[in-house]
Design a protein around this motif. Structure first.
Motif, PDB file in Angstrom:
ATOM      1  N   THR A 103      15.096  -2.017   1.262  1.00 41.81           N
ATOM      2  CA  THR A 103      15.994  -2.214   2.404  1.00 41.81           C
ATOM      3  C   THR A 103      15.656  -1.158   3.443  1.00 41.81           C
ATOM      4  OG1 THR A 103      17.745  -3.077   0.985  1.00 41.81           O
ATOM      5  CG2 THR A 103      18.387  -2.318   3.180  1.00 41.81           C
ATOM      6  N   SER A 104      14.878  -1.552   4.437  1.00 46.70           N
ATOM      7  CA  SER A 104      14.352  -0.588   5.390  1.00 46.70           C
ATOM      8  C   SER A 104      14.180  -1.232   6.746  1.00 46.70           C
ATOM      9  CB  SER A 104      12.999  -0.052   4.903  1.00 46.70           C
ATOM     10  OG  SER A 104      12.407   0.816   5.835  1.00 46.70           O
ATOM     11  N   THR A 105      14.219  -0.412   7.784  1.00 47.61           N
ATOM     12  CA  THR A 105      13.912  -0.904   9.124  1.00 47.61           C
ATOM     13  C   THR A 105      12.414  -1.079   9.307  1.00 47.61           C
ATOM     14  OG1 THR A 105      13.934   1.395   9.891  1.00 47.61           O
ATOM     15  CG2 THR A 105      15.965   0.116  10.162  1.00 47.61           C
ATOM     16  N   TYR A 106      11.626  -0.574   8.380  1.00 48.35           N
ATOM     17  CA  TYR A 106      10.163  -0.620   8.435  1.00 48.35           C
ATOM     18  C   TYR A 106       9.671  -1.886   7.766  1.00 48.35           C
ATOM     19  CZ  TYR A 106       5.533   1.704   8.478  1.00 48.35           C
ATOM     20  OH  TYR A 106       4.231   2.072   8.724  1.00 48.35           O
ATOM     21  N   GLY A 107       8.814  -2.644   8.454  1.00 50.69           N
ATOM     22  CA  GLY A 107       8.268  -3.857   7.864  1.00 50.69           C
ATOM     23  C   GLY A 107       7.364  -3.556   6.683  1.00 50.69           C
ATOM     24  N   SER A 108       7.038  -4.589   5.915  1.00 45.42           N
ATOM     25  CA  SER A 108       6.264  -4.390   4.693  1.00 45.42           C
ATOM     26  C   SER A 108       4.782  -4.174   4.976  1.00 45.42           C
ATOM     27  CB  SER A 108       6.427  -5.602   3.772  1.00 45.42           C
ATOM     28  OG  SER A 108       5.617  -5.454   2.619  1.00 45.42           O
ATOM     29  N   LEU A 109       4.187  -3.231   4.239  1.00 46.02           N
ATOM     30  CA  LEU A 109       2.745  -3.003   4.277  1.00 46.02           C
ATOM     31  C   LEU A 109       2.068  -3.497   3.006  1.00 46.02           C
ATOM     32  CD1 LEU A 109       2.342   0.577   5.825  1.00 46.02           C
ATOM     33  CD2 LEU A 109       1.750  -1.620   6.857  1.00 46.02           C
ATOM     34  N   PHE A 110       2.811  -4.182   2.155  1.00 41.13           N
ATOM     35  CA  PHE A 110       2.276  -4.573   0.848  1.00 41.13           C
ATOM     36  C   PHE A 110       1.687  -5.975   0.947  1.00 41.13           C
ATOM     37  CE2 PHE A 110       5.773  -1.578   0.382  1.00 41.13           C
ATOM     38  CZ  PHE A 110       5.065  -0.510  -0.147  1.00 41.13           C
ATOM     39  N   LEU A 111       0.459  -5.997   1.517  1.00 40.89           N
ATOM     40  CA  LEU A 111      -0.204  -7.248   1.840  1.00 40.89           C
ATOM     41  C   LEU A 111      -1.293  -7.626   0.853  1.00 40.89           C
ATOM     42  CD1 LEU A 111      -0.787  -6.351   5.613  1.00 40.89           C
ATOM     43  CD2 LEU A 111       1.200  -7.484   4.631  1.00 40.89           C
ATOM     44  N   SER A 112      -1.707  -6.692   0.006  1.00 40.34           N
ATOM     45  CA  SER A 112      -2.869  -6.925  -0.843  1.00 40.34           C
ATOM     46  C   SER A 112      -2.814  -6.010  -2.062  1.00 40.34           C
ATOM     47  CB  SER A 112      -4.154  -6.651  -0.058  1.00 40.34           C
ATOM     48  OG  SER A 112      -4.334  -5.250   0.092  1.00 40.34           O
ATOM     49  N   PRO A 113      -3.719  -6.215  -3.030  1.00 44.11           N
ATOM     50  CA  PRO A 113      -3.762  -5.343  -4.211  1.00 44.11           C
ATOM     51  C   PRO A 113      -4.120  -3.889  -3.918  1.00 44.11           C
ATOM     52  CG  PRO A 113      -4.895  -7.407  -4.652  1.00 44.11           C
ATOM     53  CD  PRO A 113      -4.630  -7.366  -3.181  1.00 44.11           C
ATOM     54  N   VAL A 114      -4.569  -3.574  -2.697  1.00 37.61           N
ATOM     55  CA  VAL A 114      -4.928  -2.188  -2.391  1.00 37.61           C
ATOM     56  C   VAL A 114      -3.742  -1.263  -2.638  1.00 37.61           C
ATOM     57  CG1 VAL A 114      -5.742  -0.592  -0.627  1.00 37.61           C
ATOM     58  CG2 VAL A 114      -6.674  -2.911  -0.719  1.00 37.61           C
ATOM     59  N   ASN A 115      -2.526  -1.690  -2.218  1.00 40.26           N
ATOM     60  CA  ASN A 115      -1.346  -0.831  -2.398  1.00 40.26           C
ATOM     61  C   ASN A 115      -0.155  -1.563  -3.025  1.00 40.26           C
ATOM     62  OD1 ASN A 115      -0.678  -2.492  -0.284  1.00 40.26           O
ATOM     63  ND2 ASN A 115       0.081  -0.872   1.046  1.00 40.26           N
ATOM     64  N   GLU A 116      -0.375  -2.755  -3.521  1.00 38.82           N
ATOM     65  CA  GLU A 116       0.721  -3.571  -4.065  1.00 38.82           C
ATOM     66  C   GLU A 116       1.468  -2.872  -5.198  1.00 38.82           C
ATOM     67  OE1 GLU A 116       1.336  -8.061  -5.971  1.00 38.82           O
ATOM     68  OE2 GLU A 116      -0.608  -7.449  -5.164  1.00 38.82           O
ATOM     69  N   ASP A 135      -4.542  -2.555   5.238  1.00 39.88           N
ATOM     70  CA  ASP A 135      -3.689  -1.946   6.264  1.00 39.88           C
ATOM     71  C   ASP A 135      -2.680  -0.980   5.653  1.00 39.88           C
ATOM     72  OD1 ASP A 135      -3.115  -1.612   8.962  1.00 39.88           O
ATOM     73  OD2 ASP A 135      -1.487  -3.064   8.947  1.00 39.88           O
ATOM     74  N   VAL A 136      -3.119  -0.187   4.672  1.00 36.41           N
ATOM     75  CA  VAL A 136      -2.201   0.730   3.980  1.00 36.41           C
ATOM     76  C   VAL A 136      -1.661   1.820   4.896  1.00 36.41           C
ATOM     77  CG1 VAL A 136      -3.324   0.321   1.757  1.00 36.41           C
ATOM     78  CG2 VAL A 136      -4.080   2.241   3.177  1.00 36.41           C
ATOM     79  N   ASP A 137      -2.325   2.051   6.044  1.00 33.98           N
ATOM     80  CA  ASP A 137      -1.882   3.082   6.996  1.00 33.98           C
ATOM     81  C   ASP A 137      -1.278   2.478   8.264  1.00 33.98           C
ATOM     82  OD1 ASP A 137      -4.139   1.963   8.044  1.00 33.98           O
ATOM     83  OD2 ASP A 137      -5.220   3.847   8.353  1.00 33.98           O
ATOM     84  N   ASN A 138      -0.981   1.185   8.224  1.00 42.05           N
ATOM     85  CA  ASN A 138      -0.398   0.464   9.364  1.00 42.05           C
ATOM     86  C   ASN A 138      -1.257   0.589  10.617  1.00 42.05           C
ATOM     87  OD1 ASN A 138       1.669  -1.275  10.286  1.00 42.05           O
ATOM     88  ND2 ASN A 138       2.774   0.402  11.240  1.00 42.05           N
ATOM     89  N   SER A 139      -2.550   0.751  10.445  1.00 45.10           N
ATOM     90  CA  SER A 139      -3.441   0.906  11.595  1.00 45.10           C
ATOM     91  C   SER A 139      -3.586  -0.381  12.385  1.00 45.10           C
ATOM     92  CB  SER A 139      -4.824   1.388  11.129  1.00 45.10           C
ATOM     93  OG  SER A 139      -5.369   0.483  10.190  1.00 45.10           O
TER      94      SER A 139
END
Length: 376
Positions: A220-233, A143-147
């Motif tokens: 520190t951001s209003t945007y939730g994390s997209l770092f869920l896996s090694p794809v973009n960690e 989900d690197v593009d928050n799709s």
């Protein structure tokens, strides 16, 4: 006159003198989704069998409501909690209402304004053309593009237009809230869609600042994390994330064909642990077939390529079937295969199927599951 009659007379007089109350409604709703899944290649192991919730649905409950204020104007709100069906714990970092928490106004003529925790505008207008609008595991690895909307936005003000001759637009801004820097931690997005009969087109863009380390801390951001896996960690220390998505779908009787493209970039600065921007190009195509009003079959293919700081290629194919037992209950089965090659910034790229729950595999991964969903 006894006390009972006095109360009735007083109540009747109050009702006669008071203005008419507006109509309002509050709805309690939710969804329960549970499955048994088999994974080949996960977490360094050959295989795994486990119970897993939220495979094609979402384990959640919520409250939403509207009050008619007259003149085509409504006050609206929504509170929604996500939870793990297998242990009862809250999802979204343990937040009580981690999925939604907003209040706003809706006008028939001017659209809707919402304030609080919610999705970006791409989820409102571009998501409906994507394959995961129907069933799951057809979207971008990691989900690197928050799709798939893993990153929700805090402190966001959003405007959604009415439908104008098939067109709709949306814009949103989230206040970073960092003293001395309006831009630190801010998020903004905009999107548009067009519907004409069986055709729907949509596109949007979002920007998320990951925090100015001189005034707060990175992340520190209003945007939730997209770092869920090694794809973009490897790029969790990015200064900012920019995402653009566009897609289309077209229905021919019981068959719907569609796809989307996304471009994502993770930008570094002096405080990042990488020096060259990492960019992701993702394409997804799918076909849905409503064999009967009760049976849906979906097949899809996704290709993700990254370049910049590191370079990797991810291929993924999924076949899913869903059968409605009633309007609120269905059963489903799915099989996915993913393959990865190249490097992800941490080492050799690992296969990740969409934003699935299993840990990344080695160069390949297979995910098969059978489940049930109930909505109320």
């Amino acid at each position: 006159m006894n006390s009972y009659k006095v109360i009735l007379v007083a109540a009747g007089s109050f009702a006669a003198c008071s203005p008419a109350f507006s109509q309002s409604s509050v709805t309690l709703y939710g969804e329960l989704d549970e499955s048994i899944q088999y994974v080949h290649n996960t977490g360094g192991q050959h295989s795994q069998i486990s119970l897993q919730g939220g495979q094609i649905g979402t384990n959640k409950w919520g409250l939403k409501g509207a009050e008619d204020l007259g003149g085509g104007l409504q006050a609206v709100f929504r509170l929604e909690n996500g939870f793990d069906i297998n242990n009862g714990k809250a999802k979204q970092g343990g937040a009580l209402f981690g999925r939604y928490a907003y209040v706003g106004m809706k006008s028939d003529s001017y659209g809707t304004i919402l304030a609080g925790r919610q999705y970006d505008t791409l989820m409102d207008l571009v998501y409906p053309v994507q394959p995961n609008n129907y069933l799951y595991y057809f979207t971008t690895p990691g989900d690197v593009d928050n799709s798939d909307g893993n990153a929700r936005i805090n402190s966001q003000v959003k405007w959604l237009s009415p439908v104008w001759s098939g067109f709709r637009v949306a814009a949103a801004y989230s206040f970073g809230g960092v003293a001395g820097s309006m831009g630190s931690g801010q998020t903004y997005s905009f999107a548009t869609s067009y519907t004409a009969g069986p055709l729907m087109l949509a596109a949007g863009y979002s920007h998320a600042d990951q925090g100015n380390p001189t005034l707060s801390t990175r992340g520190t951001s209003t945007y939730g994390s997209l770092f869920l896996s090694p794809v973009n960690e490897a790029y969790s220390t990015a200064k900012a994330i920019n995402i653009a998505r566009a897609g289309a779908k077209y229905s021919i009787g019981p068959v719907t064909l569609g796809g989307y493209y996304s471009y994502s970039e993770y930008l570094p600065d002096a405080y990042s642990k990488f020096r060259i921007a990492e960019r992701y190009n993702n394409g997804s195509i799918y076909a849905n077939w409503n064999i009967t009003p009760f049976v849906l079959v979906q097949v899809g293919y996704d290709l993700l390529k990254s370049h910049g700081d590191s370079s990797a290629t991810y291929n993924q194919v999924t076949l899913t079937g869903d059968y409605l037992l009633s309007k609120r209950t269905d059963v489903y089965a799915s099989a996915s295969y993913g393959h990865a090659s190249g490097h992800n910034g941490l080492g050799v790229a690992q296969a990740v199927i969409a934003d699935s729950f299993p840990a990344a595999g080695n160069a390949s991964q297979t995910l098969v599951f059978l489940g049930m969903r109930h909505r109320f």
